[in-house]
Design a protein around this motif. Structure first.
Motif, PDB file in Angstrom:
ATOM      1  N   HIS A 100       0.844  -1.199   0.000  1.00 50.73           N
ATOM      2  CA  HIS A 100       0.000   0.000   0.000  1.00 50.73           C
ATOM      3  C   HIS A 100       0.880   1.250   0.000  1.00 50.73           C
ATOM      4  O   HIS A 100       1.610   1.505   0.958  1.00 50.73           O
ATOM      5  CB  HIS A 100      -0.930   0.002   1.207  1.00 50.73           C
ATOM      6  N   GLN A 101       0.810   2.018  -1.068  1.00 47.93           N
ATOM      7  CA  GLN A 101       1.567   3.268  -1.226  1.00 47.93           C
ATOM      8  C   GLN A 101       0.569   4.400  -1.455  1.00 47.93           C
ATOM      9  O   GLN A 101      -0.011   4.511  -2.525  1.00 47.93           O
ATOM     10  CB  GLN A 101       2.554   3.154  -2.398  1.00 47.93           C
ATOM     11  N   PRO A 102       0.336   5.262  -0.460  1.00 50.43           N
ATOM     12  CA  PRO A 102      -0.713   6.274  -0.571  1.00 50.43           C
ATOM     13  C   PRO A 102      -0.379   7.480  -1.443  1.00 50.43           C
ATOM     14  O   PRO A 102      -1.283   8.222  -1.820  1.00 50.43           O
ATOM     15  CB  PRO A 102      -0.935   6.715   0.876  1.00 50.43           C
ATOM     16  N   GLN A 103       0.897   7.694  -1.785  1.00 52.53           N
ATOM     17  CA  GLN A 103       1.281   8.853  -2.585  1.00 52.53           C
ATOM     18  C   GLN A 103       2.349   8.441  -3.601  1.00 52.53           C
ATOM     19  O   GLN A 103       3.201   7.607  -3.295  1.00 52.53           O
ATOM     20  CB  GLN A 103       1.871   9.956  -1.702  1.00 52.53           C
ATOM     21  N   PRO A 104       2.347   9.043  -4.785  1.00 46.74           N
ATOM     22  CA  PRO A 104       3.326   8.654  -5.800  1.00 46.74           C
ATOM     23  C   PRO A 104       4.764   9.073  -5.490  1.00 46.74           C
ATOM     24  O   PRO A 104       5.703   8.444  -5.955  1.00 46.74           O
ATOM     25  CB  PRO A 104       2.828   9.341  -7.072  1.00 46.74           C
ATOM     26  N   ASP A 105       4.958  10.125  -4.679  1.00 46.14           N
ATOM     27  CA  ASP A 105       6.308  10.605  -4.395  1.00 46.14           C
ATOM     28  C   ASP A 105       6.781  10.238  -2.984  1.00 46.14           C
ATOM     29  O   ASP A 105       7.681  10.867  -2.431  1.00 46.14           O
ATOM     30  CB  ASP A 105       6.403  12.108  -4.617  1.00 46.14           C
ATOM     31  N   VAL A 106       6.169   9.189  -2.411  1.00 46.38           N
ATOM     32  CA  VAL A 106       6.533   8.670  -1.091  1.00 46.38           C
ATOM     33  C   VAL A 106       6.584   7.153  -1.190  1.00 46.38           C
ATOM     34  O   VAL A 106       5.752   6.545  -1.873  1.00 46.38           O
ATOM     35  CB  VAL A 106       5.502   9.092  -0.017  1.00 46.38           C
ATOM     36  N   ARG A 107       7.535   6.532  -0.522  1.00 49.57           N
ATOM     37  CA  ARG A 107       7.599   5.072  -0.441  1.00 49.57           C
ATOM     38  C   ARG A 107       7.500   4.666   1.017  1.00 49.57           C
ATOM     39  O   ARG A 107       8.361   5.026   1.828  1.00 49.57           O
ATOM     40  CB  ARG A 107       8.900   4.522  -1.033  1.00 49.57           C
ATOM     41  N   VAL A 108       6.444   3.931   1.358  1.00 41.60           N
ATOM     42  CA  VAL A 108       6.269   3.384   2.699  1.00 41.60           C
ATOM     43  C   VAL A 108       7.031   2.069   2.750  1.00 41.60           C
ATOM     44  O   VAL A 108       6.819   1.182   1.914  1.00 41.60           O
ATOM     45  CB  VAL A 108       4.778   3.168   3.034  1.00 41.60           C
ATOM     46  N   MET A 109       7.920   1.971   3.740  1.00 42.19           N
ATOM     47  CA  MET A 109       8.773   0.791   3.879  1.00 42.19           C
ATOM     48  C   MET A 109       8.789   0.331   5.330  1.00 42.19           C
ATOM     49  O   MET A 109       8.317   1.049   6.215  1.00 42.19           O
ATOM     50  CB  MET A 109      10.196   1.118   3.408  1.00 42.19           C
ATOM     51  N   ARG A 110       9.324  -0.860   5.538  1.00 42.00           N
ATOM     52  CA  ARG A 110       9.544  -1.382   6.893  1.00 42.00           C
ATOM     53  C   ARG A 110      11.020  -1.654   7.075  1.00 42.00           C
ATOM     54  O   ARG A 110      11.677  -2.184   6.180  1.00 42.00           O
ATOM     55  CB  ARG A 110       8.794  -2.701   7.104  1.00 42.00           C
ATOM     56  N   ASP A 111      11.509  -1.329   8.257  1.00 45.60           N
ATOM     57  CA  ASP A 111      12.881  -1.691   8.575  1.00 45.60           C
ATOM     58  C   ASP A 111      12.928  -3.187   8.905  1.00 45.60           C
ATOM     59  O   ASP A 111      11.873  -3.844   8.933  1.00 45.60           O
ATOM     60  CB  ASP A 111      13.435  -0.800   9.691  1.00 45.60           C
ATOM     61  N   PRO A 112      14.088  -3.769   9.132  1.00 47.02           N
ATOM     62  CA  PRO A 112      14.169  -5.209   9.381  1.00 47.02           C
ATOM     63  C   PRO A 112      13.391  -5.710  10.602  1.00 47.02           C
ATOM     64  O   PRO A 112      13.117  -6.905  10.706  1.00 47.02           O
ATOM     65  CB  PRO A 112      15.670  -5.450   9.554  1.00 47.02           C
ATOM     66  N   HIS A 113      13.001  -4.819  11.519  1.00 47.48           N
ATOM     67  CA  HIS A 113      12.239  -5.236  12.693  1.00 47.48           C
ATOM     68  C   HIS A 113      10.779  -4.814  12.625  1.00 47.48           C
ATOM     69  O   HIS A 113      10.043  -4.917  13.603  1.00 47.48           O
ATOM     70  CB  HIS A 113      12.897  -4.719  13.969  1.00 47.48           C
ATOM     71  N   GLY A 114      10.339  -4.318  11.456  1.00 43.04           N
ATOM     72  CA  GLY A 114       8.928  -4.061  11.238  1.00 43.04           C
ATOM     73  C   GLY A 114       8.443  -2.646  11.464  1.00 43.04           C
ATOM     74  O   GLY A 114       7.262  -2.368  11.277  1.00 43.04           O
ATOM     75  N   HIS A 115       9.317  -1.715  11.874  1.00 38.96           N
ATOM     76  CA  HIS A 115       8.902  -0.321  12.030  1.00 38.96           C
ATOM     77  C   HIS A 115       8.699   0.294  10.647  1.00 38.96           C
ATOM     78  O   HIS A 115       9.490   0.060   9.740  1.00 38.96           O
ATOM     79  CB  HIS A 115       9.970   0.490  12.761  1.00 38.96           C
ATOM     80  N   LEU A 116       7.660   1.085  10.523  1.00 39.20           N
ATOM     81  CA  LEU A 116       7.401   1.776   9.268  1.00 39.20           C
ATOM     82  C   LEU A 116       8.254   3.036   9.159  1.00 39.20           C
ATOM     83  O   LEU A 116       8.491   3.731  10.142  1.00 39.20           O
ATOM     84  CB  LEU A 116       5.928   2.143   9.163  1.00 39.20           C
ATOM     85  N   PHE A 117       8.731   3.296   7.947  1.00 39.72           N
ATOM     86  CA  PHE A 117       9.378   4.556   7.646  1.00 39.72           C
ATOM     87  C   PHE A 117       9.034   4.930   6.225  1.00 39.72           C
ATOM     88  O   PHE A 117       8.640   4.075   5.422  1.00 39.72           O
ATOM     89  CB  PHE A 117      10.895   4.526   7.885  1.00 39.72           C
ATOM     90  N   CYS A 118       9.138   6.212   5.910  1.00 37.06           N
ATOM     91  CA  CYS A 118       8.821   6.688   4.569  1.00 37.06           C
ATOM     92  C   CYS A 118      10.026   7.386   3.957  1.00 37.06           C
ATOM     93  O   CYS A 118      10.674   8.197   4.617  1.00 37.06           O
ATOM     94  CB  CYS A 118       7.665   7.680   4.612  1.00 37.06           C
ATOM     95  N   LEU A 119      10.289   7.072   2.724  1.00 38.31           N
ATOM     96  CA  LEU A 119      11.230   7.829   1.915  1.00 38.31           C
ATOM     97  C   LEU A 119      10.384   8.800   1.099  1.00 38.31           C
ATOM     98  O   LEU A 119       9.339   8.419   0.565  1.00 38.31           O
ATOM     99  CB  LEU A 119      12.013   6.914   0.983  1.00 38.31           C
ATOM    100  N   PHE A 120      10.810  10.053   1.003  1.00 35.67           N
ATOM    101  CA  PHE A 120      10.024  11.021   0.252  1.00 35.67           C
ATOM    102  C   PHE A 120      10.921  12.015  -0.460  1.00 35.67           C
ATOM    103  O   PHE A 120      12.054  12.258  -0.048  1.00 35.67           O
ATOM    104  CB  PHE A 120       9.021  11.742   1.158  1.00 35.67           C
ATOM    105  N   LEU A 121      10.394  12.563  -1.531  1.00 33.59           N
ATOM    106  CA  LEU A 121      11.100  13.572  -2.313  1.00 33.59           C
ATOM    107  C   LEU A 121      10.848  14.958  -1.740  1.00 33.59           C
ATOM    108  O   LEU A 121       9.786  15.188  -1.133  1.00 33.59           O
ATOM    109  CB  LEU A 121      10.631  13.532  -3.766  1.00 33.59           C
ATOM    110  N   PRO A 122      11.770  15.896  -1.936  1.00 34.08           N
ATOM    111  CA  PRO A 122      11.521  17.268  -1.487  1.00 34.08           C
ATOM    112  C   PRO A 122      10.204  17.785  -2.048  1.00 34.08           C
ATOM    113  O   PRO A 122       9.851  17.498  -3.188  1.00 34.08           O
ATOM    114  CB  PRO A 122      12.707  18.052  -2.059  1.00 34.08           C
ATOM    115  N   GLY A 123       9.449  18.490  -1.239  1.00 38.58           N
ATOM    116  CA  GLY A 123       8.162  19.023  -1.665  1.00 38.58           C
ATOM    117  C   GLY A 123       7.001  18.097  -1.427  1.00 38.58           C
ATOM    118  O   GLY A 123       5.856  18.485  -1.609  1.00 38.58           O
ATOM    119  N   ALA A 124       7.265  16.858  -1.045  1.00 31.34           N
ATOM    120  CA  ALA A 124       6.180  15.887  -0.817  1.00 31.34           C
ATOM    121  C   ALA A 124       5.539  16.114   0.538  1.00 31.34           C
ATOM    122  O   ALA A 124       6.133  16.573   1.450  1.00 31.34           O
ATOM    123  CB  ALA A 124       6.690  14.474  -0.902  1.00 31.34           C
TER     124      ALA A 124
END
Length: 124
Positions: A100-124
């Protein structure tokens, strides 16, 4: 009176292992390492930092959230210049990409222990 955010702390069953992941992902420095506590910081500043504390019963959140499941309490947002390249680098370090990716310029990811983090582009 002055207040400053000192650190963001993630609970994990293996603080040294999770700290190693984020140290590589963020290119940060290790400040303190103990079996049940590790603290990282950006090379150019002391605070805020990112710390990891031992929580043997950590339960990763459900994404996307659904009633009756473990809810996300917080997540880390990481700004990047190249979303595709940094997503692949995070995956090579052990992260997983969520379906599930709610925005085109953001990537929702999980670290190796299951915590969520987002990578995003400037302006997102």
């Amino acid at each position: 009176m002055t207040t400053t955010l000192g650190a963001f702390v993630l609970g994990t069953p293996d603080p040294p292992a999770l700290a190693d992941f984020y140290r590589a992902l963020l290119d940060w420095e290790e400040v303190d390492r103990q079996p049940r506590w590790v603290r990282l910081r950006a090379p150019e500043r002391e605070r805020p930092g990112l710390s990891f504390q031992w929580e043997p019963d950590h339960t990763p959140p459900t994404w996307p959230p659904r009633p009756g499941t473990q809810q996300m309490q917080a997540h880390i947002d990481i700004q990047v210049d190249d979303l595709a390249a940094e997503t692949e680098r995070a995956r090579a370090l052990g992260a997983t990409l969520e379906d599930h990716q709610p925005q085109p310029d953001v990537r929702v990811m999980r670290d190796p222990h299951g915590h969520l983090f987002c990578l995003f582009l400037p302006g997102a």
